[in-house]
Design a protein around this motif. Structure first.
Motif, PDB file in Angstrom:
ATOM      1  N   LYS A  33       0.784  -1.237   0.000  1.00 14.86           N
ATOM      2  CA  LYS A  33       0.000   0.000   0.000  1.00 14.86           C
ATOM      3  C   LYS A  33       0.821   1.296   0.000  1.00 14.86           C
ATOM      4  O   LYS A  33       0.280   2.356  -0.179  1.00 14.86           O
ATOM      5  CB  LYS A  33      -0.964   0.038   1.200  1.00 14.86           C
ATOM      6  CG  LYS A  33      -2.176  -0.831   0.981  1.00 14.86           C
ATOM      7  CD  LYS A  33      -3.152  -0.684   2.110  1.00 14.86           C
ATOM      8  CE  LYS A  33      -2.848  -1.664   3.192  1.00 14.86           C
ATOM      9  NZ  LYS A  33      -3.685  -1.580   4.344  1.00 14.86           N
ATOM     10  N   SER A  34       2.093   1.219   0.260  1.00 16.71           N
ATOM     11  CA  SER A  34       2.856   2.461   0.358  1.00 16.71           C
ATOM     12  C   SER A  34       3.636   2.696  -0.916  1.00 16.71           C
ATOM     13  O   SER A  34       4.569   1.987  -1.226  1.00 16.71           O
ATOM     14  CB  SER A  34       3.812   2.392   1.532  1.00 16.71           C
ATOM     15  OG  SER A  34       4.701   3.471   1.451  1.00 16.71           O
ATOM     16  N   ILE A  37       7.402   3.665  -0.131  1.00 16.04           N
ATOM     17  CA  ILE A  37       8.266   2.545   0.206  1.00 16.04           C
ATOM     18  C   ILE A  37       8.553   1.730  -1.049  1.00 16.04           C
ATOM     19  O   ILE A  37       9.677   1.360  -1.338  1.00 16.04           O
ATOM     20  CB  ILE A  37       7.589   1.672   1.287  1.00 16.04           C
ATOM     21  CG1 ILE A  37       7.500   2.470   2.580  1.00 16.04           C
ATOM     22  CG2 ILE A  37       8.312   0.377   1.488  1.00 16.04           C
ATOM     23  CD1 ILE A  37       6.462   1.965   3.530  1.00 16.04           C
ATOM     24  N   ASN A  63       4.962   2.477  10.478  1.00 16.90           N
ATOM     25  CA  ASN A  63       4.441   3.746  10.988  1.00 16.90           C
ATOM     26  C   ASN A  63       4.108   3.580  12.466  1.00 16.90           C
ATOM     27  O   ASN A  63       3.764   2.494  12.905  1.00 16.90           O
ATOM     28  CB  ASN A  63       3.157   4.123  10.241  1.00 16.90           C
ATOM     29  CG  ASN A  63       3.436   4.527   8.798  1.00 16.90           C
ATOM     30  OD1 ASN A  63       4.570   4.796   8.433  1.00 16.90           O
ATOM     31  ND2 ASN A  63       2.383   4.576   7.998  1.00 16.90           N
ATOM     32  N   TYR A 156       6.097   7.170   9.259  1.00 10.01           N
ATOM     33  CA  TYR A 156       5.216   8.258   9.689  1.00 10.01           C
ATOM     34  C   TYR A 156       4.958   8.135  11.177  1.00 10.01           C
ATOM     35  O   TYR A 156       4.517   7.093  11.643  1.00 10.01           O
ATOM     36  CB  TYR A 156       3.881   8.194   8.941  1.00 10.01           C
ATOM     37  CG  TYR A 156       4.003   8.537   7.477  1.00 10.01           C
ATOM     38  CD1 TYR A 156       4.587   7.628   6.589  1.00 10.01           C
ATOM     39  CD2 TYR A 156       3.553   9.757   6.982  1.00 10.01           C
ATOM     40  CE1 TYR A 156       4.716   7.938   5.247  1.00 10.01           C
ATOM     41  CE2 TYR A 156       3.679  10.070   5.628  1.00 10.01           C
ATOM     42  CZ  TYR A 156       4.261   9.153   4.767  1.00 10.01           C
ATOM     43  OH  TYR A 156       4.391   9.455   3.446  1.00 10.01           O
TER      44      TYR A 156
END
Ligand SMILES: *[C@@H]1O[C@H](CO)[C@@H](O)[C@H](O)[C@H]1NC(C)=O
Ligand SMILES: *[C@@H]1O[C@H](CO)[C@@H](O)[C@H](O)[C@H]1NC(C)=O
Ligand SMILES: *[C@@H]1O[C@H](CO)[C@@H](O)[C@H](O)[C@H]1NC(C)=O
Length: 289
Positions: A33-34, A37, A63, A156
């Motif tokens: 999902k990132s 990354i 995160n 994050y």
């Protein structure tokens, strides 16, 4: 000659295996999902030279949601950092907001004493400790490996402040004899408060007092809820009730137990009956006048 040729053959099979493994984990990344990354990981597999080089273990470098004021840790796990090369690779933490270098390797670089680099020899974890995290510390932190070009993984940090709410405030009108049911909710707390105290007019409510009929039910979950139940409300139960969670600001509600003179107008606790209450008083005053 034959030995060399088969050696090369073995090596290329090995390289192919590594490449396909690389593609496999590259594919797996795609599901994480990132895009950031994903993007940065891309670099690692682009150059054949870095095939045996370092890579981030994303699942161990996640995160973080931190509680305001509670020491928190950002982790960066770098696999295969190795010591094969002569040049030692460094893992650093950089605060993205102001491109402030916080740590290099095991050294804390910033003068902000709340930050500390933690790394144990033989460990793949390069951890940034943040003491007394503030709301303004929220944001992106970059874990950097000093390859050329350097590799980055973004973590994050979200610093949250738990908030306390009591349903039905600021005033609650309850009939004499009915049950006072106060609901206190602690929101935004990554971990449940260790305890929630209730106060009545600044005295801690004791559940085994001679008053009797007082109980508390606490439900822990994404948000923690504490119900204070006071049965057979008496006028002496009126006053300020404060919900005091261990990890959040207290919140108060004022309870008015009506002494039974106006039962018809004041049904059911939990509803604010203020307007009717006052108009009733007004009527009474007018009558008396
Ligand atoms: C970390 O948080 C950011 C911002 O909310 C998000 O875009 C990213 O996907 C998250 N990364 C992971 C690994 O959950
Ligand atoms: C890498 O470091 C470890 C521990 O310091 C050491 O035991 C090992 O021999 C080193 N390997 C190389 C290839 O230098
Ligand atoms: C107290 O009030 C809450 C919220 O309105 C409700 O969910 C709960 O069931 C009530 N408890 C009792 C014992 O009435």
């Amino acid at each position: 000659m034959c030995v060399i040729v088969s050696g090369v053959w073995v090596l290329s099979i090995f390289a192919l295996t590594v490449i396909s493994n690389g593609i496999l984990s590259y594919g797996a990344q795609h599901h994480s999902k990132s895009s950031d990354i994903f993007h940065h990981h891309h670099n690692v597999f682009e150059e054949p030279a870095s095939r045996s080089g370092p890579y981030f273990d994303i699942s161990a470098s996640r995160n973080v949601t931190a509680l305001l004021g509670k020491t928190t840790y950002l982790n960066c796990r770098v696999k295969n950092l190795g010591n094969k090369t002569q040049v030692a690779l460094q893992v650093s933490w950089v605060r993205h907001r102001d491109i402030h270098l916080l740590t290099i390797g095991r050294y804390t670089y910033t003068s902000d004493q709340r930050f500390r680099a933690i790394h144990n020899v033989h460990s793949d974890d390069w951890t940034l400790q943040i003491k007394f995290p503030q709301l303004r510390d929220s944001g992106i932190y970059e874990c950097q490996v000093s390859t050329t070009p350097h590799m980055s993984h973004f973590v994050y940090l979200n610093v949250v402040e738990p908030t306390t709410e009591i349903l039905g405030g600021p005033d609650l009108y309850i009939d004499h004899g009915s049950t006072i049911n106060l609901t206190c909710i602690v929101l935004n707390s990554p971990e449940p408060p260790a305890y929630i105290f209730w106060n009545h007019n600044d005295a801690i409510i004791s559940y085994d007092s001679s008053r009797g009929g007082v109980s508390v039910v606490t439900e822990k979950g994404d948000s923690t809820t504490s119900f204070l139940l006071v049965q057979h409300a008496k006028p002496s139960d009126s006053g300020q009730y404060t919900c005091n969670p261990s990890n959040a600001q207290p919140k108060s509600i004022t309870v008015h137990v009506l002494n039974g003179e106006y039962p018809a107008a004041m049904q059911h606790g939990g509803q604010a009956k203020q307007p009717r209450f006052y108009s009733l008083l007004l009527c009474l005053c007018l009558l008396l006048y």
